[in-house]
Motif scaffolding. Structure first.
Motif, PDB file in Angstrom:
ATOM      1  N   VAL A 165       0.935  -1.201  -0.206  1.00 31.17           N
ATOM      2  CA  VAL A 165      -0.089  -0.212   0.140  1.00 31.17           C
ATOM      3  C   VAL A 165       0.907   1.179   0.052  1.00 31.17           C
ATOM      4  CG1 VAL A 165      -1.582   1.286   1.346  1.00 31.17           C
ATOM      5  CG2 VAL A 165      -1.828  -0.931   0.953  1.00 31.17           C
ATOM      6  N   THR A 166       1.787   1.226   0.634  1.00 34.02           N
ATOM      7  CA  THR A 166       2.977   2.386   0.561  1.00 34.02           C
ATOM      8  C   THR A 166       3.490   2.589  -0.570  1.00 34.02           C
ATOM      9  OG1 THR A 166       3.376   1.800   3.254  1.00 34.02           O
ATOM     10  CG2 THR A 166       4.842   3.308   2.070  1.00 34.02           C
ATOM     11  N   LEU A 167       3.675   1.416  -1.276  1.00 33.44           N
ATOM     12  CA  LEU A 167       4.483   1.548  -2.635  1.00 33.44           C
ATOM     13  C   LEU A 167       3.360   2.411  -3.765  1.00 33.44           C
ATOM     14  CD1 LEU A 167       6.437  -1.589  -2.868  1.00 33.44           C
ATOM     15  CD2 LEU A 167       7.260   0.613  -2.735  1.00 33.44           C
ATOM     16  N   MET A 168       1.939   1.925  -3.507  1.00 31.03           N
ATOM     17  CA  MET A 168       1.031   2.317  -4.244  1.00 31.03           C
ATOM     18  C   MET A 168       0.602   3.622  -4.060  1.00 31.03           C
ATOM     19  SD  MET A 168      -0.792  -1.526  -4.902  1.00 31.03           S
ATOM     20  CE  MET A 168      -2.210  -0.792  -5.273  1.00 31.03           C
ATOM     21  N   VAL A 169       0.165   3.706  -2.848  1.00 32.20           N
ATOM     22  CA  VAL A 169      -0.365   5.169  -2.285  1.00 32.20           C
ATOM     23  C   VAL A 169       0.458   5.506  -1.151  1.00 32.20           C
ATOM     24  CG1 VAL A 169      -2.641   6.166  -1.785  1.00 32.20           C
ATOM     25  CG2 VAL A 169      -2.616   4.110  -3.165  1.00 32.20           C
ATOM     26  N   PRO A 170       1.438   6.217  -1.329  1.00 41.72           N
ATOM     27  CA  PRO A 170       2.305   6.647  -0.024  1.00 41.72           C
ATOM     28  C   PRO A 170       1.625   7.614   0.746  1.00 41.72           C
ATOM     29  CG  PRO A 170       3.333   7.426  -2.162  1.00 41.72           C
ATOM     30  CD  PRO A 170       2.107   6.365  -2.538  1.00 41.72           C
ATOM     31  N   PRO A 171       1.678   7.683   1.890  1.00 45.34           N
ATOM     32  CA  PRO A 171       1.157   8.805   2.585  1.00 45.34           C
ATOM     33  C   PRO A 171       1.909  10.174   2.442  1.00 45.34           C
ATOM     34  CG  PRO A 171       2.465   7.549   4.137  1.00 45.34           C
ATOM     35  CD  PRO A 171       2.424   6.690   2.718  1.00 45.34           C
ATOM     36  N   LYS A 172       1.001  11.140   2.057  1.00 38.50           N
ATOM     37  CA  LYS A 172       1.616  12.376   1.476  1.00 38.50           C
ATOM     38  C   LYS A 172       2.135  13.196   2.654  1.00 38.50           C
ATOM     39  CE  LYS A 172       0.018  11.712  -2.649  1.00 38.50           C
ATOM     40  NZ  LYS A 172       0.988  11.336  -3.361  1.00 38.50           N
ATOM     41  N   SER A 173       1.896  13.088   3.911  1.00 38.04           N
ATOM     42  CA  SER A 173       2.462  13.842   4.950  1.00 38.04           C
ATOM     43  C   SER A 173       3.949  13.265   5.139  1.00 38.04           C
ATOM     44  CB  SER A 173       1.748  13.790   6.130  1.00 38.04           C
ATOM     45  OG  SER A 173       1.568  12.531   6.625  1.00 38.04           O
ATOM     46  N   ILE A 174       4.086  11.985   5.105  1.00 35.79           N
ATOM     47  CA  ILE A 174       5.494  11.494   5.081  1.00 35.79           C
ATOM     48  C   ILE A 174       6.265  11.545   4.082  1.00 35.79           C
ATOM     49  CG2 ILE A 174       6.745   9.349   5.681  1.00 35.79           C
ATOM     50  CD1 ILE A 174       5.276  10.314   8.035  1.00 35.79           C
ATOM     51  N   GLY A 215      10.485  12.843   0.712  1.00 38.67           N
ATOM     52  CA  GLY A 215      10.305  12.402  -0.832  1.00 38.67           C
ATOM     53  C   GLY A 215      10.195  11.239  -1.143  1.00 38.67           C
ATOM     54  N   PRO A 216       9.996  11.198  -2.473  1.00 38.69           N
ATOM     55  CA  PRO A 216       9.296   9.670  -3.145  1.00 38.69           C
ATOM     56  C   PRO A 216      10.275   8.794  -3.083  1.00 38.69           C
ATOM     57  CG  PRO A 216       9.755  11.550  -4.855  1.00 38.69           C
ATOM     58  CD  PRO A 216      10.069  12.066  -3.406  1.00 38.69           C
ATOM     59  N   ILE A 217      11.514   8.931  -3.037  1.00 33.89           N
ATOM     60  CA  ILE A 217      12.582   7.875  -3.343  1.00 33.89           C
ATOM     61  C   ILE A 217      12.793   7.124  -1.830  1.00 33.89           C
ATOM     62  CG2 ILE A 217      15.081   7.141  -3.599  1.00 33.89           C
ATOM     63  CD1 ILE A 217      13.490   8.129  -6.181  1.00 33.89           C
ATOM     64  N   LEU A 218      12.740   7.899  -0.810  1.00 35.30           N
ATOM     65  CA  LEU A 218      12.893   7.326   0.620  1.00 35.30           C
ATOM     66  C   LEU A 218      11.677   6.433   0.732  1.00 35.30           C
ATOM     67  CD1 LEU A 218      15.031   9.572   2.749  1.00 35.30           C
ATOM     68  CD2 LEU A 218      15.598   7.265   2.024  1.00 35.30           C
ATOM     69  N   MET A 219      10.569   7.320   0.422  1.00 39.91           N
ATOM     70  CA  MET A 219       9.189   6.614   0.683  1.00 39.91           C
ATOM     71  C   MET A 219       8.967   5.258  -0.101  1.00 39.91           C
ATOM     72  SD  MET A 219       6.396   7.643   2.628  1.00 39.91           S
ATOM     73  CE  MET A 219       6.679   6.121   3.354  1.00 39.91           C
ATOM     74  N   ALA A 251       9.498  -0.691   0.016  1.00 40.02           N
ATOM     75  CA  ALA A 251      10.133  -1.833  -0.428  1.00 40.02           C
ATOM     76  C   ALA A 251      10.564  -2.771   0.788  1.00 40.02           C
ATOM     77  CB  ALA A 251      11.110  -1.388  -1.401  1.00 40.02           C
ATOM     78  N   LEU A 252      11.268  -2.193   1.796  1.00 37.84           N
ATOM     79  CA  LEU A 252      11.837  -2.673   3.043  1.00 37.84           C
ATOM     80  C   LEU A 252      10.511  -3.546   3.621  1.00 37.84           C
ATOM     81  CD1 LEU A 252      14.197  -0.112   4.443  1.00 37.84           C
ATOM     82  CD2 LEU A 252      14.720  -2.423   3.471  1.00 37.84           C
ATOM     83  N   TRP A 253       9.402  -2.932   3.805  1.00 32.87           N
ATOM     84  CA  TRP A 253       8.236  -3.673   4.238  1.00 32.87           C
ATOM     85  C   TRP A 253       7.713  -4.761   3.409  1.00 32.87           C
ATOM     86  CZ3 TRP A 253       5.400   1.675   6.017  1.00 32.87           C
ATOM     87  CH2 TRP A 253       5.814   1.976   7.070  1.00 32.87           C
ATOM     88  N   CYS A 254       7.758  -4.455   2.336  1.00 36.83           N
ATOM     89  CA  CYS A 254       7.368  -5.496   1.298  1.00 36.83           C
ATOM     90  C   CYS A 254       8.284  -6.590   1.220  1.00 36.83           C
ATOM     91  CB  CYS A 254       7.244  -5.211  -0.322  1.00 36.83           C
ATOM     92  SG  CYS A 254       5.529  -4.450  -0.537  1.00 36.83           S
ATOM     93  N   ALA A 255       9.477  -6.470   1.138  1.00 35.64           N
ATOM     94  CA  ALA A 255      10.350  -7.449   1.071  1.00 35.64           C
ATOM     95  C   ALA A 255      10.670  -8.549   2.396  1.00 35.64           C
ATOM     96  CB  ALA A 255      11.813  -7.151   0.668  1.00 35.64           C
TER      97      ALA A 255
END
Length: 139
Positions: free
Chosen positions: A34-43, A48-52, A57-61
């Motif tokens: 979900v974080t990869l598909m629809v990242p939380p905008k406040s975070i 930035g999008p790369i760290l998000m 990816a870390l959570w998925c893997a």
């Protein structure tokens, strides 16, 4: 039926431990997805999008690999998976803590949930830390 009986025999004492951790790992992986598909905008706005994407990816893997290895004897790989998922959680928690200090409003509820999830990973890591592979009586 043989598969179900074989699977159930793999569940260690207490009998609910591995199925409960399986749910934890599924939630971890789905949260990453979900974080990869629809990242939380406040975070995402703060880091930035790369760290998000990295956090997702870390959570998925971590979640997928931990789930796959949960019912195996490869505890070293499950520990590695826990570390990967925990790294994503630490990164996310760091941003939440930073936003609590820098932005308006409280982020303490979010930070509390982040700490709870880290503690859950830690409890599992502690319970399997002694061996690289599950002992025969714990298979």
């Amino acid at each position: 039926m043989t598969f179900i009986c074989s699977w159930w025999r793999q569940v260690t004492d207490p009998p609910h431990q591995k199925p409960a951790y399986a749910m934890v790992y599924v939630v971890t992986a789905l949260t990453g997805l979900v974080t990869l598909m629809v990242p939380p905008k406040s975070i995402e706005g703060a880091i930035g999008p790369i760290l998000m994407l990295l956090i997702g990816a870390l959570w998925c893997a971590g979640g997928v690999l931990a789930f796959v290895t949960l019912f195996s004897r490869w505890w070293w790989l499950e520990r590695l998976s826990l570390a990967v998922a925990a790294l994503g959680t630490v990164l996310y928690g760091s941003v939440v803590a930073m936003l609590h200090v820098q932005a308006e409003g409280s982020r303490l509820t979010q930070l509390g949930i982040v700490i709870l999830s880290l503690l859950l990973y830690l409890v599992r890591w502690i319970s399997i830390r002694q061996w690289s592979y599950a002992p025969p009586d714990k298979e």
